[in-house]
Design a protein around this motif. Sequence first.
Motif, short mmCIF file in Angstrom:
data_model
loop_
_atom_site.label_atom_id
_atom_site.label_comp_id
_atom_site.label_asym_id
_atom_site.label_seq_id
_atom_site.Cartn_x
_atom_site.Cartn_y
_atom_site.Cartn_z
N VAL A 1 -5.05 24.34 16.11
CA VAL A 1 -5.01 22.91 16.47
C VAL A 1 -6.35 22.29 16.08
O VAL A 1 -7.41 22.78 16.48
N SER A 2 -6.27 21.23 15.28
CA SER A 2 -7.50 20.61 14.79
C SER A 2 -7.23 19.16 14.45
O SER A 2 -6.14 18.80 14.01
N PRO A 3 -8.23 18.27 14.65
CA PRO A 3 -8.07 16.88 14.18
C PRO A 3 -7.87 16.85 12.67
O PRO A 3 -8.24 17.79 11.96
N VAL A 4 -7.26 15.79 12.19
CA VAL A 4 -6.98 15.66 10.76
C VAL A 4 -7.74 14.48 10.19
O VAL A 4 -8.09 13.54 10.89
N TYR A 5 -7.97 14.56 8.87
CA TYR A 5 -8.61 13.46 8.17
C TYR A 5 -7.57 12.38 7.91
O TYR A 5 -6.99 12.29 6.82
N GLY A 6 -7.33 11.55 8.91
CA GLY A 6 -6.31 10.51 8.80
C GLY A 6 -6.89 9.12 8.75
O GLY A 6 -8.09 8.92 8.58
N ALA A 7 -6.00 8.14 8.89
CA ALA A 7 -6.39 6.73 8.87
C ALA A 7 -5.61 5.99 9.95
O ALA A 7 -4.68 6.53 10.55
N ARG A 8 -6.00 4.78 10.19
CA ARG A 8 -5.29 3.98 11.19
C ARG A 8 -3.93 3.50 10.69
O ARG A 8 -2.99 3.37 11.46
N SER A 9 -3.82 3.24 9.39
CA SER A 9 -2.55 2.74 8.85
C SER A 9 -2.44 3.12 7.39
O SER A 9 -3.43 3.48 6.73
N VAL A 10 -1.21 3.03 6.88
CA VAL A 10 -0.93 3.33 5.49
C VAL A 10 0.19 2.42 5.01
O VAL A 10 1.04 2.00 5.81
N ARG A 11 0.18 2.11 3.74
CA ARG A 11 1.30 1.38 3.16
C ARG A 11 1.56 1.93 1.76
O ARG A 11 0.69 2.60 1.17
N PHE A 12 2.74 1.62 1.24
CA PHE A 12 3.17 2.18 -0.04
C PHE A 12 3.48 1.03 -1.00
O PHE A 12 4.27 0.14 -0.67
N ILE A 13 2.86 1.08 -2.16
CA ILE A 13 2.97 0.01 -3.14
C ILE A 13 3.62 0.58 -4.40
O ILE A 13 3.14 1.58 -4.96
N PHE A 14 4.68 -0.05 -4.86
CA PHE A 14 5.38 0.36 -6.08
C PHE A 14 5.13 -0.69 -7.16
O PHE A 14 5.13 -1.89 -6.87
N GLY A 15 4.93 -0.23 -8.38
CA GLY A 15 4.66 -1.19 -9.44
C GLY A 15 4.66 -0.57 -10.82
O GLY A 15 5.07 0.58 -11.02
N ASP A 16 4.20 -1.35 -11.79
CA ASP A 16 4.15 -0.95 -13.20
C ASP A 16 2.71 -0.83 -13.66
O ASP A 16 1.80 -1.44 -13.09
N MET A 17 2.51 -0.04 -14.71
CA MET A 17 1.19 0.07 -15.33
C MET A 17 1.34 -0.13 -16.84
O MET A 17 2.17 0.53 -17.47
N ASN A 18 0.54 -1.03 -17.37
CA ASN A 18 0.62 -1.30 -18.81
C ASN A 18 -0.26 -0.33 -19.59
O ASN A 18 -0.90 0.57 -19.02
N GLU A 19 -0.32 -0.50 -20.90
CA GLU A 19 -1.07 0.41 -21.76
C GLU A 19 -2.57 0.35 -21.49
O GLU A 19 -3.29 1.32 -21.76
N GLU A 20 -3.05 -0.77 -20.96
CA GLU A 20 -4.48 -0.89 -20.65
C GLU A 20 -4.83 -0.29 -19.29
O GLU A 20 -5.98 -0.32 -18.87
N GLY A 21 -3.83 0.22 -18.57
CA GLY A 21 -4.09 0.81 -17.26
C GLY A 21 -4.13 -0.18 -16.12
O GLY A 21 -4.61 0.13 -15.04
N VAL A 22 -3.61 -1.39 -16.35
CA VAL A 22 -3.59 -2.41 -15.30
C VAL A 22 -2.31 -2.26 -14.49
O VAL A 22 -1.20 -2.26 -15.04
N PHE A 23 -2.46 -2.14 -13.18
CA PHE A 23 -1.33 -1.94 -12.28
C PHE A 23 -0.85 -3.28 -11.75
O PHE A 23 -1.64 -4.12 -11.31
#
Length: 314
Positions: free
Chosen positions: A175-197
């Motif tokens: 039993v041990s604390p974890v390296y977590g965060a207060r919140s999380v969200r998930f973002i879906f998208g596209d990436m072009n040839e220049e690496g812009v999301f």
Amino acid sequence: MADQTTDSTSLAALVSTSSPIMEFTTIEELDLKIFSLLGPSDLMRACLVSRSWCRFVSGNPFMRDIVREMVDVANTRVTFSNEHPDYALLIRALKYAPRINCLSEAVKASSHHHVDVYDNISNTVHDYMLAGPWMSRGRSDPSEGTEWLMYKLTELSLVGSIKIYLEPTYPSLPVSPVYGARSVRFIFGDMNEEGVFTTTFATPFFPMTQNRCQKFSLRKPLICIRKFLVVEFHEPVISSDGLYHMGVSYIHVKGRDLGSSFRLSPTRDLALQAITYLDPKVKSELDILDARLRVGDDVQTPKLVAFLKDENNV
């Protein structure tokens, strides 16, 4: 007689004011309302009644409306080469397509605690931790900025939920604390040839706990075509050496493989084309049986051969 007359009058008034049938002015409007109440199985059966019924069902967006109620779509423009039967096939695939981890490969991270391969983001794609977890560089103020991981998804996937396995501060302890965060969200998208999301779909923020394994379910299953996923963590909660770190051992994007029934049309942008109209449930079962036959399962082989020979199963 007076009571009967009163009852008849009140009943007629009730029908005329509350019945939705009285609102329709044409038979076609009434047909549209009736057929819009049918489910996908009933709509397919209706196509077998007559040619006129088949033309009516396929000529109206009944199947498309059902799909829109069942799922969200991360792409802005998705079309089908053959709309009515393809939407019907998609409805079956949403439920019976093979289950997979929709992650294809790791792309990049916001930061790294080590510059060597020890905390490479690629380690989080697999459910075995041979080289170690991903760890962020750390921040003195957890409220400044975010830590994130970016992944490429499979070409045609249906995302239902996401599991995150956080790294414990003391892995050797039960039993041990974890390296977590207060919140999380998930973002879906596209990436072009220049690496812009570019973001095309984003979930709301989910609160995180101190459990090592946490599951986050989307409001509706999400259809993703050639998409990238960004897992964005807000406000790390564990401090080490005066810095707040994020640590992730493994991420599992639970979904279904739509590529077993569809492929992208080579002539139209973001157009899905059916590979086969075989019921995805039957196709999935046959694929499993074929895999077992290939490994030479002596116990199951007789049953599998009998199943494959039975024409009613195909």
